[in-house]
Design an enzyme around this catalytic site. Structure first.
Site, PDB file in Angstrom:
ATOM      1  N   SER A 110       0.858  -1.196   0.000  1.00  0.00           N
ATOM      2  CA  SER A 110       0.000   0.000   0.000  1.00  0.00           C
ATOM      3  C   SER A 110       0.891   1.242   0.000  1.00  0.00           C
ATOM      4  CB  SER A 110      -0.951  -0.031   1.175  1.00  0.00           C
ATOM      5  OG  SER A 110      -0.211   0.076   2.351  1.00  0.00           O
ATOM      6  N   LEU A 111       0.297   2.397   0.151  1.00  0.00           N
ATOM      7  CA  LEU A 111       1.066   3.644   0.115  1.00  0.00           C
ATOM      8  C   LEU A 111       1.083   4.252   1.507  1.00  0.00           C
ATOM      9  CD1 LEU A 111      -0.527   5.173  -3.107  1.00  0.00           C
ATOM     10  CD2 LEU A 111       1.819   4.374  -2.892  1.00  0.00           C
ATOM     11  N   GLU A 141      -1.086  11.876  -9.587  1.00  0.00           N
ATOM     12  CA  GLU A 141      -2.251  11.150 -10.114  1.00  0.00           C
ATOM     13  C   GLU A 141      -3.401  11.266  -9.133  1.00  0.00           C
ATOM     14  OE1 GLU A 141      -0.908   7.144 -10.336  1.00  0.00           O
ATOM     15  OE2 GLU A 141       0.579   7.600 -11.865  1.00  0.00           O
ATOM     16  N   LYS A 143      -6.079   9.649  -6.711  1.00  0.00           N
ATOM     17  CA  LYS A 143      -6.146   8.397  -5.956  1.00  0.00           C
ATOM     18  C   LYS A 143      -7.599   7.903  -6.033  1.00  0.00           C
ATOM     19  CE  LYS A 143      -4.724   6.216  -1.679  1.00  0.00           C
ATOM     20  NZ  LYS A 143      -5.936   5.486  -1.383  1.00  0.00           N
ATOM     21  N   ARG A 164      -6.254  -7.619  -4.703  1.00  0.00           N
ATOM     22  CA  ARG A 164      -5.093  -7.381  -3.845  1.00  0.00           C
ATOM     23  C   ARG A 164      -4.962  -8.479  -2.779  1.00  0.00           C
ATOM     24  NH1 ARG A 164      -3.883  -4.765   0.942  1.00  0.00           N
ATOM     25  NH2 ARG A 164      -1.813  -3.836   0.934  1.00  0.00           N
ATOM     26  N   GLU A 201      -7.349   0.487 -10.409  1.00  0.00           N
ATOM     27  CA  GLU A 201      -8.458   0.490  -9.468  1.00  0.00           C
ATOM     28  C   GLU A 201      -9.767   0.201 -10.202  1.00  0.00           C
ATOM     29  OE1 GLU A 201      -7.043   1.033  -6.679  1.00  0.00           O
ATOM     30  OE2 GLU A 201      -8.574   1.559  -5.201  1.00  0.00           O
ATOM     31  N   TYR A 254      -0.193   1.732 -12.859  1.00  0.00           N
ATOM     32  CA  TYR A 254       1.112   1.213 -12.444  1.00  0.00           C
ATOM     33  C   TYR A 254       1.459   0.011 -13.318  1.00  0.00           C
ATOM     34  CZ  TYR A 254       4.584  -0.458  -8.934  1.00  0.00           C
ATOM     35  OH  TYR A 254       5.716  -0.861  -8.274  1.00  0.00           O
ATOM     36  N   LYS A 340      -4.085  12.475   1.335  1.00  0.00           N
ATOM     37  CA  LYS A 340      -5.511  12.182   1.491  1.00  0.00           C
ATOM     38  C   LYS A 340      -6.314  13.475   1.607  1.00  0.00           C
ATOM     39  CE  LYS A 340      -6.832   8.270   2.271  1.00  0.00           C
ATOM     40  NZ  LYS A 340      -6.643   7.053   2.917  1.00  0.00           N
ATOM     41  N   CYS A 458     -47.228  -7.284   9.470  1.00  0.00           N
ATOM     42  CA  CYS A 458     -46.499  -6.123   9.984  1.00  0.00           C
ATOM     43  C   CYS A 458     -46.915  -4.881   9.179  1.00  0.00           C
ATOM     44  CB  CYS A 458     -45.006  -6.415   9.863  1.00  0.00           C
ATOM     45  SG  CYS A 458     -43.963  -5.053  10.360  1.00  0.00           S
TER      46      CYS A 458
HETATM   47  S1  IVH Z   1       0.062   3.295  -6.789  1.00  0.00           S
HETATM   48  C1  IVH Z   1       3.008   0.247  -4.429  1.00  0.00           C
HETATM   49  N1  IVH Z   1      -1.668   4.964  -7.746  1.00  0.00           N
HETATM   50  O1  IVH Z   1      -4.416   3.209  -3.185  1.00  0.00           O
HETATM   51  C2  IVH Z   1       1.660   0.887  -4.409  1.00  0.00           C
HETATM   52  N2  IVH Z   1      -2.391   3.480  -6.023  1.00  0.00           N
HETATM   53  O2  IVH Z   1      -3.193   3.097  -0.442  1.00  0.00           O
HETATM   54  C3  IVH Z   1       1.256   1.283  -5.771  1.00  0.00           C
HETATM   55  N3  IVH Z   1      -4.787   3.711  -5.462  1.00  0.00           N
HETATM   56  O3  IVH Z   1      -3.527  -0.184  -3.020  1.00  0.00           O
HETATM   57  C4  IVH Z   1      -0.066   1.917  -5.794  1.00  0.00           C
HETATM   58  N4  IVH Z   1      -5.245   5.311  -6.903  1.00  0.00           N
HETATM   59  O4  IVH Z   1      -5.483   0.464  -4.530  1.00  0.00           O
HETATM   60  C5  IVH Z   1      -1.462   3.985  -6.866  1.00  0.00           C
HETATM   61  N5  IVH Z   1      -3.112   6.487  -8.751  1.00  0.00           N
HETATM   62  C6  IVH Z   1      -2.897   5.505  -7.866  1.00  0.00           C
HETATM   63  C7  IVH Z   1      -3.925   5.013  -7.033  1.00  0.00           C
HETATM   64  C8  IVH Z   1      -3.628   4.003  -6.110  1.00  0.00           C
HETATM   65  C9  IVH Z   1      -5.734   4.511  -5.966  1.00  0.00           C
HETATM   66  C10 IVH Z   1      -5.007   2.748  -4.362  1.00  0.00           C
HETATM   67  C11 IVH Z   1      -4.433   1.368  -4.607  1.00  0.00           C
HETATM   68  C12 IVH Z   1      -3.471   1.132  -3.496  1.00  0.00           C
HETATM   69  C13 IVH Z   1      -3.936   2.106  -2.458  1.00  0.00           C
HETATM   70  C14 IVH Z   1      -2.786   2.493  -1.591  1.00  0.00           C
END
Ligand code: IVH
Length: 697
Positions: A110-111, A141, A143, A164, A201, A254, A340, A458
């Site tokens: 995750s990030l 980008e 999210k 995932r 996603e 990605y 966020k 009822c």
């Molecule tokens: S890059 C090594 N780019 O956010 C991690 N993730 O909290 C590479 N997500 O599991 C992820 N938009 O499901 C990336 N533009 C984006 C994203 C993104 C949504 C989600 C993804 C990831 C989660 C991380």
């Protein structure tokens, strides 16, 4: 008539051999031509899919697309072609599939998160310290707030889609992924690596989510919490045909593999866009932190105009080389961070919890709050959805709670301020009995909601069923609505749907605010409802999960109420579009004596419980899933006749023009506002003759 072999035995051997050779040759030629045609159609349909779902630029009508798809389906079947990446596979299948767990080639990490500019600055400082230069670019980008997916392509074809999971292993959901139209099954161009993985996603667009919720609300079912959970749930459904109907979308962000074309992440994404993937247009190269902050500022507000949910911005180092230098911590890459967005959140008091009982008996807990302003509106109530949510929040009465507009849709309680909890406060325990009729509630295994099982005793369930029965799409009884039903119910005039047909003019006229004219209107409406076709009567009975479409399907296949009643679950699921949940509900409904009694009474009143001969004759699927509006006056048929023709051929005659309308059958004297609307929305107009020709094809 002789068959081919009998024919051959009549012919001298030498000549016979030649004939066989010639015949073989001819067959091979025909087979080759058919295979070419299949390939051609696959490519053409894939191209239309790409234009429609990735570029948002439709080129042919839905009808023409469906016709071509049907042709391809037929050819593939005739020639035994089973290509998992053919456009015909996008519709999914009713066969339930269990998911196999697959190990990820590269772990899905995750990030790490940042909540302010300072934390992004720290991220930047950390990076510069490791790579010892500040000569590099970032990519910003959106999210996307959905469910992450890993897609593997080999030789230009999708071979696997995996969720995932726990990051190391995920579920193989390839069959479901194939139904997502913006995911290419075969890649465009020829410069893609032979073997690579692309991650992104899966999201559920707001419109799809809102429509689903509107349907659930109408059916008296508990509402879905947000598009994120719904997309994740949909992706894990066992019936891929349902997944196909849910219109999921996918944004990719990605690429991983040993032979990627470029060093730059954004340059690789640009390539992926050329290969047919949906890459967000918002993705932007940023030369420094100022440009990163400007991007965040812009999208913090612009995101509200997007068709899908986003919950932040992802900032990544662009160069793959530098990314490799930076590497990973145990949990996340050092070369990326997620900023966020702040959900607007406010503290308030939980005054009480009330419980609403819907038409199907589902009980939804609702939090009554001290009113607060959030994102421009006053919030007084928040849905608590079900007992699990209350338990996870560990809610007490009079608690100070944090309320957010989750996913911008329904306000939700996200946390409790335990420091403000008085020792005398009482925990909230979910009610055990129905607040309306006192019956003990039940909770079916695997379902989150509690139900009141007393469906025929009822009050909100009975009134809800009566409202549903008279509603426009069911019996369409003029003059009876929610208020009249409340009145009938309270006065003891009607306690179920059969009682409607016993009402007399005298009884009606005695009611408050009921003039003679209104009373007559109700009686006329009831009389007219006896002609309403069986499929609408069946829908009107309010059997759980039997919506308009399911009712139509059942009637089309089984013709009479007696036939439907005699089906077993196994027999019902053999029918296209009828899944286990629906089948079980139908069988359970017919197993109750009160329901058989209800049908008997309604039959005695003269309601339709069988498909009409008229409907039975000449039924086809030629217009299946098409929404058609009729407008103007016609020469050959009346509008009513046209409507019947549409329905007989599986189409739907709609009353108003929307983006979902596929055609307008245009006659003479169409009103100017209708004309303007079809032109604006690009709905194709066809003449009466063109429409009739469409059916001959
Ligand atoms: S890059 C090594 N780019 O956010 C991690 N993730 O909290 C590479 N997500 O599991 C992820 N938009 O499901 C990336 N533009 C984006 C994203 C993104 C949504 C989600 C993804 C990831 C989660 C991380």
């Amino acid at each position: 008539m002789l068959n081919l072999f009998q024919h051959l035995s009549e012919i001298p051997k030498r000549v016979r051999n030649d004939v066989i050779k010639l015949d073989d040759y001819q067959m091979k030629q025909e087979e080759k031509e058919a295979l070419n045609k299949i390939k051609e159609l696959q490519q053409e349909l894939a191209e239309h899919n790409y234009k429609y779902y990735v570029l948002a630029a439709q080129e042919i009508s839905d009808f023409d697309f469906d016709m071509k798809l049907k042709e391809l389906e037929k050819l593939e079947k005739e020639h035994g072609i089973n290509d998992p990446n053919s456009p015909t596979q996008r519709v999914g299948s009713d066969l339930s599939s269990d998911f196999v767990q697959v190990e990820h080639k590269y772990s899905m990490l995750s990030l790490s998160n940042a909540y302010n500019e300072e934390e992004i600055q720290d991220f930047d400082t950390r990076i510069k310290k490791i790579i010892e230069t500040d000569d590099f670019d970032y990519v910003c980008e959106l999210k996307f707030d959905g469910s992450s997916i890993s897609l593997t392509y080999e030789n230009g074809e999708l071979v696997r889609g995996v969720t995932r999971g726990d990051g190391v292993k995920g579920d193989d959901v390839t069959t479901n992924v194939r139904t997502i139209k913006s995911i290419p099954l075969k890649l465009r161009g020829n410069d893609y690596p032979n073997n690579f993985e692309i991650r992104g996603e899966i999201v559920m667009p707001f419109v799809v989510f809102n429509n689903l919720n509107a349907e659930l609300e109408k059916a008296g079912e508990p509402l879905l919490a947000n598009p994120r959970n719904t997309s994740a749930g949909t992706l894990k459904m066992k019936n891929s045909a349902v997944v196909a109907s849910r219109n999921l979308d996918a944004y990719l962000y990605y690429i991983l593999g040993s032979s990627l074309p470029e060093d730059g992440h954004v340059q690789n994404l640009n390539k992926a866009r050329e290969w047919g993937f949906k890459i967000s247009d918002a993705t932007q190269l940023c030369k420094n932190l100022d440009e990163v902050f400007a991007f965040i500022k812009k999208w913090d507000t612009e995101r509200h105009n997007l068709p899908v949910a986003t919950d932040g911005i992802v900032i990544k180092v662009n160069s793959k080389n530098l990314q490799d230098n930076l590497g990973f911590t145990a949990k996340s890459p050092r070369w990326a961070i997620a900023y966020k967005f702040k959900a607007e959140s406010v503290s308030t008091l939980l005054k009480s919890v009330s419980y609403q009982v819907g038409r199907t008996g589902a009980v939804t807990p609702v939090a009554n709050l001290e009113p607060v302003q959030i994102a421009g509106t006053v919030v007084k109530r928040a849905s608590l959805h079900n007992a699990d949510i209350i338990q996870n929040l560990d809610l007490y009465l009079e608690d100070t709670v944090k309320v957010e507009k989750g996913g911008e849709i329904i306000p939700k309680i996200t946390a409790v301020d335990v420091s403000k909890r008085h020792p005398m406060f009482q925990p909230i325990t979910f009610i055990e009995n129905c607040p309306e009729c006192g019956t003990e509630l039940i909770r079916k295994e695997g379902e989150a909601a509690h139900y009141c099982p007393n469906e025929d005793g009822c009050p909100p369930q009975i009134k809800g069923k009566m409202e549903h029965f008279v509603s426009r799409k069911a019996m369409d009884i003029d003059g009876i609505g929610q208020e009249t039903i409340e009145l009938f119910f309270n006065e003891g005039l009607a306690k179920d749907t059969t009682d409607f047909y016993q009402l007399t003019k005298e009884q009606l006229e005695k009611l408050e605010r009921m003039a003679e004219k209104s009373a007559q209107r109700i009686l006329d409406g009831l009389e007219a409802s006896k002609k309403v076709p069986f499929e609408r009567v069946l829908f009107g009975l309010g059997i759980r999960f039997v919506g308009e479409t399911v009712a139509k399907t059942l009637v089309k296949k089984l013709h009479t109420i007696e036939n439907i009643q005699q089906q077993t679950v196994e027999q019902l699921i053999e029918i296209d579009e009828i899944g286990g949940r629906i089948a079980e509900s139908v069988v359970e409904w017919f197993s109750k004596d009160e329901h058989l009694e209800l049908i008997k009474n309604l039959q005695e009143q003269g309601l339709q419980f069988a498909i009409s001969d008229d409907q039975l004759e000449g039924q086809t699927d030629k217009l299946a899933s098409l929404n058609i509006i009729i407008s103007g006056t016609f020469e050959k048929h009346s509008r009513d006749e046209l409507k019947k023709i549409i329905e007989k051929n599986g189409g739907k005659n709609v009353g108003s023009i929307s983006k979902k309308t596929n055609y307008m059958i245009a006659g003479k004297n169409i009103g100017p506002s209708k004309l303007e609307k079809v032109t604006k929305l690009g709905v194709p107009m066809i003449s009466e003759d063109e429409f009739l020709r469409m059916l001959e094809e």
